[in-house]
Design a protein around this motif. Structure first.
Motif, mmCIF file in Angstrom:
data_model
loop_
_atom_site.group_PDB
_atom_site.id
_atom_site.type_symbol
_atom_site.label_atom_id
_atom_site.label_comp_id
_atom_site.label_asym_id
_atom_site.label_seq_id
_atom_site.Cartn_x
_atom_site.Cartn_y
_atom_site.Cartn_z
ATOM 1 N N ALA C 46 0.482 4.063 -2.495
ATOM 2 C CA ALA C 46 -0.373 3.122 -3.203
ATOM 3 C C ALA C 46 -0.693 1.860 -2.401
ATOM 4 C CB ALA C 46 0.280 2.765 -4.545
ATOM 5 N N GLY C 47 0.278 0.969 -2.191
ATOM 6 C CA GLY C 47 -0.005 -0.317 -1.545
ATOM 7 C C GLY C 47 -0.405 -0.181 -0.087
ATOM 8 N N GLU C 48 0.300 0.714 0.591
ATOM 9 C CA GLU C 48 0.070 0.819 2.040
ATOM 10 C C GLU C 48 -1.332 1.323 2.352
ATOM 11 O OE1 GLU C 48 3.552 3.091 2.764
ATOM 12 O OE2 GLU C 48 2.571 5.036 2.498
ATOM 13 N N GLU C 49 -1.804 2.250 1.517
ATOM 14 C CA GLU C 49 -3.148 2.764 1.748
ATOM 15 C C GLU C 49 -4.184 1.649 1.563
ATOM 16 O OE1 GLU C 49 -4.369 5.900 -0.881
ATOM 17 O OE2 GLU C 49 -5.750 6.717 0.602
ATOM 18 N N TRP C 260 13.089 8.834 -2.971
ATOM 19 C CA TRP C 260 13.491 7.430 -3.124
ATOM 20 C C TRP C 260 12.785 6.755 -4.278
ATOM 21 C CZ3 TRP C 260 10.126 3.365 -2.828
ATOM 22 C CH2 TRP C 260 8.925 3.545 -2.131
ATOM 23 N N GLN C 261 11.535 7.181 -4.554
ATOM 24 C CA GLN C 261 10.833 6.557 -5.683
ATOM 25 C C GLN C 261 11.528 6.889 -6.994
ATOM 26 O OE1 GLN C 261 9.274 8.314 -3.266
ATOM 27 N NE2 GLN C 261 7.256 7.484 -2.795
ATOM 28 N N ASP C 262 11.921 8.146 -7.128
ATOM 29 C CA ASP C 262 12.605 8.550 -8.365
ATOM 30 C C ASP C 262 13.903 7.775 -8.533
ATOM 31 O OD1 ASP C 262 10.651 10.479 -8.679
ATOM 32 O OD2 ASP C 262 11.796 11.981 -7.593
ATOM 33 N N ALA C 263 14.579 7.526 -7.400
ATOM 34 C CA ALA C 263 15.838 6.784 -7.466
ATOM 35 C C ALA C 263 15.566 5.335 -7.854
ATOM 36 C CB ALA C 263 16.555 6.861 -6.124
ATOM 37 N N LYS C 282 10.038 -2.751 -2.990
ATOM 38 C CA LYS C 282 9.504 -3.846 -3.809
ATOM 39 C C LYS C 282 8.096 -3.515 -4.264
ATOM 40 C CE LYS C 282 7.077 -6.931 -2.465
ATOM 41 N NZ LYS C 282 6.441 -7.901 -1.586
ATOM 42 N N GLY C 283 7.289 -3.002 -3.343
ATOM 43 C CA GLY C 283 5.921 -2.615 -3.680
ATOM 44 C C GLY C 283 5.915 -1.593 -4.805
ATOM 45 N N TYR C 284 6.874 -0.685 -4.732
ATOM 46 C CA TYR C 284 6.956 0.342 -5.770
ATOM 47 C C TYR C 284 7.332 -0.278 -7.117
ATOM 48 C CZ TYR C 284 8.420 4.534 -8.252
ATOM 49 O OH TYR C 284 8.551 5.506 -9.186
ATOM 50 N N PHE C 285 8.336 -1.168 -7.087
ATOM 51 C CA PHE C 285 8.752 -1.838 -8.331
ATOM 52 C C PHE C 285 7.592 -2.608 -8.946
ATOM 53 C CE2 PHE C 285 13.284 -1.895 -6.615
ATOM 54 C CZ PHE C 285 13.750 -1.001 -7.554
#
Lengths: 321, 273, 424
Positions: C46-49, C260-263, C282-285
């Motif tokens: 998401a963010g990186e793209e 890692w996202q699921d975790a 952090k970006g994922y959160f």
């Protein structure tokens, strides 16, 4: 056929005429066959030879290095935890997979043989996963057998929560080499997906086989006072034996080289409980750049398939000639 | 004919139970793909979607569309070419047998059972040398070559059943090798072409190992793209399921329309045919 | 009738064939005249793209006549992309520029294989030599020659925790291993998974292990492990393995089916309390789980690594043998500029590699980290290929994968030691 030819008087007359044509026709025949043959010689046999050569080389980095190291890569593999686990997993997966595919296929074929209504509906239903890709199967079953989703939501009511492909238990295990030898429970989950996909194949084979058995055979047995069960057990099953052999061979070669299903469904798994040589070869060659190791795995895979296939091919070709 | 020990109702119960097992993944596939992302939680995985949400399809389609096209560009020429080559060599190996042709045939057949891992490293080196690495053209070549054994087998088994007398009488009428092929073998083997075409279409469409190792990003066929949907982001299950369905659709359609031929091809793969 | 149908079928088929064969030939050729700049990366999340797209848009704005293309490869946190890159480099078909982690991943592979151009001149032209930290330039240099341009910095040794869970249970984020285990025991007693792990892809477990190694050994000795100055069966390494083993007893049971996202999600929704992951989490959160920094979740250096910074830097270099090398340098120029870094990093959730960027563009976590980065001891990441060659990392991942299940310290150390031959 030969006899017919010789008795044909026209044939003798034409023989001289045909001879001239034969040479150009034979040239044409050669031209038809040669492209395919050359391609196979190069792309199959030549490339296998080259892979064998790579497997004896030192090419284990980004830069090709063809210095000869003998069996070093093979010795490394046979001492390697991951490869030992792969061999164990493949062995148990193959047994489980073939066994279930045969039992399922045969049972369903016999059930469908009972002149039931909607037979073609059922048959088409059981065949259709064969048209799907292993990747699609892997993606779907990964979700179905995920321990925290999928079928476990149903099984909750029964109080069982299998861990499916994340289970690291080795059933009936004992220490052997680096690994624990026994049935990896996680492989059962992969087996379910594979059986779901491939049962259609054995079912189709058995249906064709059952159709090939003339009704008179059954009638004759019935006249002799055999019960239905005895007819299946004593008359029909023995006649299906060649089909079973074919199913075993075909399924064995699929299971020995399996890659896409496991790669898309589970990956190597914790403690390599769902790893197989196909996945290891792919990862070590194209991710780790261990080309020589990858080539050695490929050669071992080839040999394991050849043990089944070569005698089968030779026998089935001989049977026909 | 009827197993007296098992009554009919029991047979139906068994068959329906197995049918449920076979349909379960499809059920989940379809309902998940129709749900909006918020609705995909563990607890209602089996529930029908509250609203039909096609957005996962449009998202999956926009992500997979180029790869779907790649697959078509790959599958159609590869299928036709391998069928042609198979028909040619099958014709020779069934009707123009010569000393050693059986051995040659067996040698060719072996090519269809090898694990492709065992030719992969040289294959990639080769494709790079000739500039076909990471091209659809390269992938077509690969599938044509490794499709030769099965196509040859299928056509050979088909042609063996064409009586020699037909060929002989055509020869008497002055037809040569090519004439026989064009005017007798090809017209008589249209259904053989269909069987081989469907078989190759399905197999090449579904193939993964060559696709993932020979092509990258924008050249990749749909199966690799599907696998990559579960890539570095959150697994959007609805999109992935929609993608799986989209990727499976062409072969499913072929199966539904021409299932009979598909099963014929299936059986032909067992060498004896 | 039926035959006719099938015949038309075949005719249509061959028509499509001819149509697409002409099609493939036209796509095969690259655009007329100008070579395309294909920017190779594994930024598809998401963010990186978004960050990459913004960077490309910036470039297009500055150089509208140079065609540029996003050639990102999805899947496997970069492993797929690396395999693709290897194929392309070996086939002498390098992308215009490609994402590569600074350190071993760059120096021991592409630079060592003589596939990269020296960029010292570019650094001089752009006046970059004092705009990046010296330790960072060292990470992208070999024998005094610079080979790539860093675009961002990620920190590996971050412990993320669910604030609500910690507050409700009156716990404080742990700074030492013994505090960690105290907290973990307290959480476990409450029925909360103390530590979330998702090692479906084994690098995540290696990632956890590297932070423990740093905590036990300290930055200096940690660095010595990769140069061979400290043996892989050193008592300190064994101690780290023991700690690793103990930590693994506190992880979620289904760790091997999660990524890692699921975790991270487990921490986000409070099922688990802590998670060790790089700061891309952090970006994922924030973006995916819609959680607020310092409100829903908190962060702290992993135990006993305060003041140390395991650095992961994405860099881009110039492969040899390109026709459009000057265009690539223009792209690298944008990438290394303050403007380029500040357009990319806030979206990607990383901090800029330059020391003179615009702080106001970053969130609180970014600001804190930028500050820390200035003074921290930098250490290279093992799991992400900066510390040691790919071959070694592959074998460590394999050993870790076995260790996570078996927990046999002797066997683990033995595997590490035999993998050590890859360090050379």
């Amino acid at each position: 056929m030969e006899l017919v030819k010789q008795n044909n008087p026209q044939k003798v007359v034409r023989a001289t005429k045909r001879k001239k044509k034969l040479s150009t026709d034979h040239m044409m025949a050669l031209a038809f066959l040669l492209p395919s043959f050359i391609l196979i010689v190069i792309f199959v046999y030549g490339f296998i030879g080259w892979t064998g050569y790579v497997s004896l080389s030192n090419w284990n980095s980004l830069v090709p290095d063809f210095s000869f190291v003998g069996l070093k890569n093979y010795l490394y593999l046979f001492g390697d935890f991951r490869f030992q686990a792969d061999l164990r997993n493949t062995l148990f997966f193959t047994i489980l997979f073939i066994g279930l595919v045969i039992i399922f296929g045969l049972t369903l074929a016999i059930l469908l043989d009972q002149k039931i209504k909607g037979e073609s509906v059922f048959r088409n239903l059981f065949f259709f996963p064969m048209a799907l890709s292993f990747v699609v199967t892997g993606v779907v079953w990964q979700w179905l057998l995920n321990p925290s989703t999928g079928v476990n939501l149903f099984l909750k009511t029964f109080g069982i929560q299998p861990k499916w492909y994340t289970d690291t238990t080795i059933l009936a295990g004992f220490k052997w080499g680096q690994i624990e030898f026994g049935l990896p429970v996680a492989m059962i989950a992969v087996g379910i997906a594979a059986v779901w996909q491939m049962t259609g194949f054995s079912l189709a084979m058995y249906i064709a086989g059952l159709r090939g058995i003339p009704d008179e055979t059954r009638e004759a047995a019935r006249m002799d006072g055999a019960t239905e069960l005895q007819i299946y057990w004593k008359v029909i099953l023995p006649q299906l034996r060649p089909i079973t052999v074919s199913v075993i061979i075909i399924m064995a070669h699929i299971s020995l080289k399996i890659f896409d299903l496991i790669y898309s469904m589970t990956g190597p798994g914790a403690n390599f409980v769902t790893d197989v040589p196909g996945v290891y070869m792919f990862e070590t060659t194209f991710r780790g750049n261990y080309y020589a190791n990858g080539a050695a795995i490929a050669i071992i895979m080839l040999l394991s398939v050849a043990i089944f296939m070569v005698p089968y091919l030779i026998r089935s070709r001989k049977g026909e000639a | 004919m009827v197993l007296r020990s098992i009554s009919k109702p029991l047979i139906y119960v068994l068959l329906i139970a197995v049918s449920i097992f076979f349909l379960m993944p499809i059920y989940v596939l379809i309902i998940t793909s129709l749900k909006p992302l918020e609705e995909i939680t563990l607890s209602n995985m089996w529930k029908l979607p509250s609203v039909l949400d096609m957005s996962s399809y449009s998202e999956a389609f926009s992500k997979l569309a180029p790869n779907l096209m790649n697959s078509f560009y790959l599958v159609i020429p590869a299928t036709i070419l391998s069928a042609m080559l198979g028909a040619m060599s099958g014709y020779v190996l069934s009707k123009w047998k010569f000393k050693g042709s059986e051995i040659l045939f067996t040698l060719m057949l072996f090519g269809m059972f090898i694990p492709y891992q065992s030719i992969l490293i040289p294959l990639i080196q080769f494709l790079r040398e000739v500039g076909l690495y990471n091209t659809i053209l390269g992938l077509i070549l690969v599938h044509v070559v490794y499709g030769i054994p099965i196509a040859t087998l299928m056509f050979r088994n088909f042609y063996v059943n064409i009586p020699d007398e037909m060929i002989e009488s055509a020869q008497i009428d002055g037809a040569n090798f090519l004439g026989v092929f064009r005017h007798i073998m090809i017209p008589l083997s249209i259904s053989g072409f269909v069987v081989v075409a469907i078989w190759q279409f399905t197999n090449i469409w579904n193939e993964f190992l060559f696709a993932v190792t020979i092509t990258t990003s924008d050249q990749q066929p749909v199966m690799v793209a599907l696998q990559n949907l579960s890539g570095s982001q959150i697994v959007q299950w609805n999109v992935q399921m929609a993608g799986a369905l989209l990727a499976a659709l062409p072969t499913l359609i072929v199966y539904i329309l021409l299932g009979k031929y598909f099963v014929k091809g299936l059986l032909a793969g067992s060498v004896k045919g | 009738m039926k035959k006719k149908l099938i015949l038309t079928f075949l005719v249509v088929f061959s028509l499509i064939l001819s149509a697409c064969s002409s099609d493939t030939s036209s796509t095969g050729e690259k655009g007329d005249g100008k070579e395309k700049l294909d920017i190779f990366s594994w930024w598809t999340g998401a963010g990186e793209e978004d960050g990459l797209k913004a960077l490309i848009a910036l470039f297009e704005e500055k150089y509208p006549d140079i065609p540029i293309e996003n050639a990102a490869v999805a899947g496997g946190a970069g492993t797929n992309a690396k395999a693709v890159l290897t194929s392309r480099m070996q086939g002498n078909d390098p992308p215009a520029t490609f994402q590569v982690h600074g350190g071993s991943e760059l120096n021991d592979s592409w630079v060592a294989a003589d596939k990269m151009e020296n960029l010292n001149d570019l650094y001089k032209e752009e006046d970059w030599n004092d705009k990046f930290p010296k330790e960072l330039i060292d990470l992208v240099s070999k024998d005094g020659k610079i080979y790539s341009v860093p675009v961002n910095i990620h920190r590996s040794n971050v412990l993320w925790y669910n604030k609500k869970v910690f507050d409700e249970n009156g716990l404080k984020a742990p700074t030492t291993f013994s505090e960690f285990f105290e907290v973990a025991d307290a959480l476990k007693a409450k029925g909360i998974t103390p530590l979330a792990l998702g090692d479906k892809e084994p690098w995540t477990a290696t990632h956890l292990f590297e932070t423990i190694l740093l905590g036990v050994l300290g930055p200096v000795d940690y660095g010595k492990v990769w140069t061979g100055d400290i043996a892989l069966d050193d008592a300190k390494v064994v101690e780290a393995a023991e700690t690793f083993k103990k930590m693994l007893t506190y992880v979620n049971e289904d760790h091997s089916s999660r990524n890692w996202q699921d975790a991270s999600q487990l921490v986000g929704n409070g099922e688990a309390a802590m998670n060790v992951m790089g700061d891309w989490a952090k970006g994922y959160f924030v973006n995916d789980l819609k959680l607020a920094v310092n409100e829903d979740f908190g962060y702290i250096a992993t135990p006993e690594t305060d003041g140390d910074f395991i650095v992961i830097t994405d860099t881009f270099g110039l492969p040899k043998g390109l026709k459009n090398a000057d265009d690539v340098k223009k792209f690298l120029g944008v990438l290394g500029s303050v403007e380029g870094q500040d357009v990319f990093n806030p979206l990607k959730g990383s901090i800029p590699a330059r020391i003179d960027s615009d702080l106001s563009k970053y969130d609180q976590y970014g600001k804190d980290t930028i500050e820390e980065f200035k003074t921290a001891n930098l250490a290279p990441s093992l799991a992400h290929g900066s510390a040691a060659p790919e071959g070694f990392v592959t074998k460590v991942n394999q050993a870790v994968n076995i260790f996570v299940t078996q927990g046999d310290v002797d066997q683990f150390i033995g595997s590490l030691k035999s993998a050590g031959s890859e360090l050379k």
